[in-house]
Design an enzyme around this catalytic site. Structure first.
Site, mmCIF file in Angstrom:
data_model
loop_
_atom_site.group_PDB
_atom_site.id
_atom_site.type_symbol
_atom_site.label_atom_id
_atom_site.label_comp_id
_atom_site.label_asym_id
_atom_site.label_seq_id
_atom_site.Cartn_x
_atom_site.Cartn_y
_atom_site.Cartn_z
ATOM 1 N N CYS A 189 2.815 5.466 0.291
ATOM 2 C CA CYS A 189 1.909 5.055 0.957
ATOM 3 C C CYS A 189 2.051 3.738 1.784
ATOM 4 C CB CYS A 189 0.420 4.674 -0.050
ATOM 5 S SG CYS A 189 -0.838 3.811 0.732
ATOM 6 N N CYS A 210 1.382 6.457 8.644
ATOM 7 C CA CYS A 210 0.464 6.999 7.478
ATOM 8 C C CYS A 210 0.871 8.030 6.875
ATOM 9 C CB CYS A 210 -0.895 6.649 7.596
ATOM 10 S SG CYS A 210 -1.831 7.029 6.259
#
Length: 260
Positions: free
Chosen positions: A70, A180
């Site tokens: 992440c 992302c």
């Protein structure tokens, strides 16, 4: 060897997919923090708490290495985690450096969550690699929500992407950095908006290569199957709608791998 893979939701499944291909025969524990997704607009203290809980969970399960799959959690928490724990912890960062190396003297557009965009880690990275000031950055927070709802190529999604890009002349850019892991699910929609010669760059392969180095993985035959156990914020997922969503997401990841 057990390896923990953490993400706020389904985004890290693209990293898990890459790891399973490069590290056959290993056992993976995937921890999606669906109780608290998204992370992109949460406070530093909240993100640190969530990620710390996940790391402690992995340690209880006996993992040998952890991937923070992440970008937002890496940007906020990776230094804190490495200072606190001795286990190898590999983080994600927007693949700005590979994009700049692949396209020297060309403009690069990076998209990420607001926390990653505001964070010092991305700013420092750009300062180091972007000597000619050719990298631009745009926050795209709603894509995480769209991804978690499996809304990948609707009219609403495409209009959102067009709106976020409307102030940029996309013809000036040669690469789109997906900063992302959730953004990998939208390659079809991006491809409908960006020029044909603008390529995608993400950090999945580089992250898994770093995992291989830090974990000491020795390599196994490609025909060996990997084992994966999935957890939703610490609760094992064995059946039902949650597992079905994971399976659909992994199929989507495989489909998106073909789009470059």
């Amino acid at each position: 060897m057990k390896i923990g893979v953490f993400d706020s939701g389904i985004g890290g499944l693209s990293v898990l997919n890459e790891a399973m291909k490069k590290m056959p025969g290993e056992e993976f524990i995937y921890y999606g923090d669906w109780e608290n997704v998204p992370y992109g607009s949460k406070s530093k203290e909240e993100v640190n708490q969530y990620v710390d809980e996940a790391v402690q969970f992995f340690l209880q399960k006996g993992v040998s290495a952890i991937v923070i799959a992440c970008n937002t959690a890496t940007s906020i928490s990776i230094q804190y985690l490495r200072e606190k724990y001795r286990i190898p912890i590999v983080g994600m960062e927007p693949a700005v450096k590979p994009a700049v190396n692949q396209h020297p003297q060309e403009k690069v557009l990076t998209i990420a969550t607001p926390n990653t965009v505001k964070g010092g880690k991305l700013k420092s990275l750009i300062e180091v690699v972007d000597k000619n000031h050719l990298v631009d950055v745009i926050p795209m927070p709603k894509l995480v929500e769209f991804a978690e709802n499996e809304n990948y190529d609707s009219f609403e999604v495409k209009e959102y992407i067009k709106d976020k890009f409307k102030e940029r002349d996309l013809g000036e850019y040669k690469a789109l950095v997906l900063g992302c892991t959730h953004f990998n699910y939208f390659k079809e929609s991006f491809r409908d908006v960006i020029p044909e010669d603008m390529c995608f760059v993400d950090g999945n392969e580089g992250t898994v290569n770093q995992l291989i180095r830090e974990s000491g993985y020795q390599g196994k035959p490609q025909n060996m199957e990997s084992k994966v156990i999935y957890f939703n914020s610490g609760v094992e997922i064995t059946k039902g709608a949650e597992l079905d969503k994971i399976k659909r997401s992994l199929k989507r990841v495989e489909k998106m791998r073909e789009i470059v």
